[in-house]
Scaffold this motif. Structure first.
Motif, PDB file in Angstrom:
ATOM      1  N   PRO A   1       0.790  -1.243   0.000  1.00  0.00           N
ATOM      2  CA  PRO A   1       0.000   0.000   0.000  1.00  0.00           C
ATOM      3  C   PRO A   1       0.817   1.286   0.000  1.00  0.00           C
ATOM      4  N   VAL A   2       2.091   1.216   0.340  1.00  0.00           N
ATOM      5  CA  VAL A   2       2.908   2.419   0.424  1.00  0.00           C
ATOM      6  C   VAL A   2       4.161   2.247  -0.420  1.00  0.00           C
ATOM      7  N   ARG A   3       4.472   3.279  -1.187  1.00  0.00           N
ATOM      8  CA  ARG A   3       5.708   3.318  -1.967  1.00  0.00           C
ATOM      9  C   ARG A   3       6.672   4.272  -1.262  1.00  0.00           C
ATOM     10  N   LEU A   4       7.925   3.833  -1.111  1.00  0.00           N
ATOM     11  CA  LEU A   4       8.965   4.644  -0.490  1.00  0.00           C
ATOM     12  C   LEU A   4      10.062   4.875  -1.520  1.00  0.00           C
ATOM     13  N   ASP A   5      10.328   6.124  -1.849  1.00  0.00           N
ATOM     14  CA  ASP A   5      11.399   6.470  -2.773  1.00  0.00           C
ATOM     15  C   ASP A   5      12.528   7.076  -1.961  1.00  0.00           C
ATOM     16  N   LEU A   6      13.663   6.394  -1.938  1.00  0.00           N
ATOM     17  CA  LEU A   6      14.813   6.846  -1.161  1.00  0.00           C
ATOM     18  C   LEU A   6      15.806   7.552  -2.074  1.00  0.00           C
ATOM     19  N   TYR A   7      16.037   8.825  -1.782  1.00  0.00           N
ATOM     20  CA  TYR A   7      17.028   9.618  -2.502  1.00  0.00           C
ATOM     21  C   TYR A   7      18.248   9.749  -1.608  1.00  0.00           C
ATOM     22  N   SER A   8      19.366   9.193  -2.081  1.00  0.00           N
ATOM     23  CA  SER A   8      20.581   9.235  -1.270  1.00  0.00           C
ATOM     24  C   SER A   8      21.794   9.380  -2.171  1.00  0.00           C
ATOM     25  N   ASP A   9      22.923   9.664  -1.538  1.00  0.00           N
ATOM     26  CA  ASP A   9      24.172   9.881  -2.245  1.00  0.00           C
ATOM     27  C   ASP A   9      25.252   9.041  -1.588  1.00  0.00           C
ATOM     28  N   PHE A  10      26.090   8.409  -2.390  1.00  0.00           N
ATOM     29  CA  PHE A  10      27.113   7.511  -1.858  1.00  0.00           C
ATOM     30  C   PHE A  10      28.211   8.232  -1.083  1.00  0.00           C
ATOM     31  N   THR A  11      28.366   9.554  -1.262  1.00  0.00           N
ATOM     32  CA  THR A  11      29.383  10.293  -0.509  1.00  0.00           C
ATOM     33  C   THR A  11      28.820  10.958   0.737  1.00  0.00           C
ATOM     34  N   CYS A  12      27.539  10.844   0.964  1.00  0.00           N
ATOM     35  CA  CYS A  12      26.873  11.512   2.089  1.00  0.00           C
ATOM     36  C   CYS A  12      27.013  10.669   3.362  1.00  0.00           C
ATOM     37  N   PRO A  13      27.638  11.213   4.426  1.00  0.00           N
ATOM     38  CA  PRO A  13      27.771  10.448   5.673  1.00  0.00           C
ATOM     39  C   PRO A  13      26.422  10.112   6.313  1.00  0.00           C
ATOM     40  N   HIS A  14      25.441  10.994   6.150  1.00  0.00           N
ATOM     41  CA  HIS A  14      24.104  10.719   6.697  1.00  0.00           C
ATOM     42  C   HIS A  14      23.442   9.556   5.949  1.00  0.00           C
ATOM     43  N   CYS A  15      23.729   9.470   4.650  1.00  0.00           N
ATOM     44  CA  CYS A  15      23.189   8.354   3.856  1.00  0.00           C
ATOM     45  C   CYS A  15      23.836   7.036   4.269  1.00  0.00           C
ATOM     46  N   LYS A  16      25.116   7.085   4.589  1.00  0.00           N
ATOM     47  CA  LYS A  16      25.795   5.885   5.092  1.00  0.00           C
ATOM     48  C   LYS A  16      25.165   5.449   6.409  1.00  0.00           C
ATOM     49  N   MET A  17      24.909   6.411   7.292  1.00  0.00           N
ATOM     50  CA  MET A  17      24.255   6.092   8.561  1.00  0.00           C
ATOM     51  C   MET A  17      22.882   5.473   8.305  1.00  0.00           C
ATOM     52  N   PHE A  18      22.124   6.057   7.372  1.00  0.00           N
ATOM     53  CA  PHE A  18      20.813   5.518   7.030  1.00  0.00           C
ATOM     54  C   PHE A  18      20.961   4.082   6.525  1.00  0.00           C
ATOM     55  N   HIS A  19      21.893   3.875   5.608  1.00  0.00           N
ATOM     56  CA  HIS A  19      22.114   2.543   5.037  1.00  0.00           C
ATOM     57  C   HIS A  19      22.476   1.518   6.102  1.00  0.00           C
ATOM     58  N   ASP A  20      23.349   1.906   7.018  1.00  0.00           N
ATOM     59  CA  ASP A  20      23.859   0.970   8.026  1.00  0.00           C
ATOM     60  C   ASP A  20      22.893   0.756   9.190  1.00  0.00           C
ATOM     61  N   GLN A  21      22.181   1.796   9.608  1.00  0.00           N
ATOM     62  CA  GLN A  21      21.388   1.710  10.836  1.00  0.00           C
ATOM     63  C   GLN A  21      19.879   1.713  10.623  1.00  0.00           C
ATOM     64  N   ILE A  22      19.380   2.522   9.693  1.00  0.00           N
ATOM     65  CA  ILE A  22      17.933   2.668   9.509  1.00  0.00           C
ATOM     66  C   ILE A  22      17.386   1.663   8.497  1.00  0.00           C
ATOM     67  N   LEU A  23      18.101   1.480   7.389  1.00  0.00           N
ATOM     68  CA  LEU A  23      17.613   0.594   6.333  1.00  0.00           C
ATOM     69  C   LEU A  23      17.297  -0.818   6.825  1.00  0.00           C
ATOM     70  N   PRO A  24      18.143  -1.445   7.643  1.00  0.00           N
ATOM     71  CA  PRO A  24      17.781  -2.789   8.121  1.00  0.00           C
ATOM     72  C   PRO A  24      16.465  -2.795   8.912  1.00  0.00           C
ATOM     73  N   LYS A  25      16.230  -1.770   9.711  1.00  0.00           N
ATOM     74  CA  LYS A  25      14.969  -1.683  10.475  1.00  0.00           C
ATOM     75  C   LYS A  25      13.788  -1.468   9.536  1.00  0.00           C
ATOM     76  N   LEU A  26      13.966  -0.587   8.569  1.00  0.00           N
ATOM     77  CA  LEU A  26      12.913  -0.292   7.602  1.00  0.00           C
ATOM     78  C   LEU A  26      12.530  -1.549   6.826  1.00  0.00           C
ATOM     79  N   ILE A  27      13.534  -2.286   6.396  1.00  0.00           N
ATOM     80  CA  ILE A  27      13.275  -3.537   5.670  1.00  0.00           C
ATOM     81  C   ILE A  27      12.532  -4.531   6.550  1.00  0.00           C
ATOM     82  N   ASN A  28      12.998  -4.691   7.767  1.00  0.00           N
ATOM     83  CA  ASN A  28      12.375  -5.635   8.684  1.00  0.00           C
ATOM     84  C   ASN A  28      10.936  -5.249   9.027  1.00  0.00           C
ATOM     85  N   ASP A  29      10.719  -3.965   9.310  1.00  0.00           N
ATOM     86  CA  ASP A  29       9.409  -3.514   9.789  1.00  0.00           C
ATOM     87  C   ASP A  29       8.375  -3.311   8.685  1.00  0.00           C
ATOM     88  N   PHE A  30       8.815  -2.950   7.476  1.00  0.00           N
ATOM     89  CA  PHE A  30       7.841  -2.578   6.451  1.00  0.00           C
ATOM     90  C   PHE A  30       7.996  -3.298   5.114  1.00  0.00           C
TER      91      PHE A  30
END
Length: 197
Positions: free
Chosen positions: A33-62
């Motif tokens: 029911p929900v589409r998530l479009d993730l805009y990120s950059d490979f040189t962005c430290p915040h994107c690395k944090m998202f990839h390493d810490q948030i993405l696994p939770k997002l995948i698991n939960d949704f």
């Protein structure tokens, strides 16, 4: 890399009339029911944090539960510290064509601190490819269609008024809402749970 294991566990499942590049960068079931479009950059430290810490939770939960599906987009940054952003995005887009986007994205984030300073993007990318895939990716990275895919992602982000990375565009029943606040995953989770009800 973490992304590879996560992607395998979530089973990248795609169907429907999505463009082929987007299909290869989509995780989850398109009937969610929900589409998530993730805009990120490979040189962005915040994107690395998202990839390493948030993405696994997002995948698991949704994503794994079928509540949402996720589409990855390159949003290449420019300026100091981002000199190799476009090159990394180009290699990732080329890797899509050989079925290695998750592996290349994972490797780029894992080694971000090194290649983002040295410019040795290919060294990182090639480390997760077979010899035959290396040859193909080296040719594809110069292909105008691959370069257009990267520009298309950037154009989509600009049209959606993305002004920082990582930005997650949440689409539910035609309504699109950006999410940029990643200091509290529980707040995001609560918001998204309301959207999938």
């Amino acid at each position: 890399m973490k992304f590879l294991a996560i992607a395998a566990a979530a089973a990248l499942t795609c169907a429907g009339a999505e463009p082929s590049q987007e299909k290869a960068k989509t995780m989850g079931v398109l009937t969610a029911p929900v589409r998530l479009d993730l805009y990120s950059d490979f040189t962005c430290p915040h994107c690395k944090m998202f990839h390493d810490q948030i993405l696994p939770k997002l995948i698991n939960d949704f994503i794994a539960s079928g509540k949402a599906y996720l589409v990855f987009h390159e949003f290449t940054l420019t300026g100091p510290g981002h000199e190799y952003s476009r090159e990394a995005s180009n290699y990732a887009a080329a890797a899509v064509r050989v079925g290695k986007y998750p592996q290349v994205a994972g490797a780029l984030f894992a080694s971000q601190e090194s290649w983002a300073r040295s410019g040795k993007v290919w060294d990182v990318v090639s480390s997760v490819l077979t010899p035959a895939e290396r040859t193909k990716v080296q040719a594809l990275v110069k292909d105008p269609a691959v370069l257009a895919d990267v520009q298309h992602d950037l154009d989509m982000g600009q049209a959606a008024r993305v002004d920082r990375t990582p930005t997650l565009m949440i689409t539910r029943r035609g309504k699109q809402t950006p999410w940029i606040y990643w200091n509290d995953y529980n707040l995001f989770k609560s918001y998204l749970e309301d959207q999938v009800k």
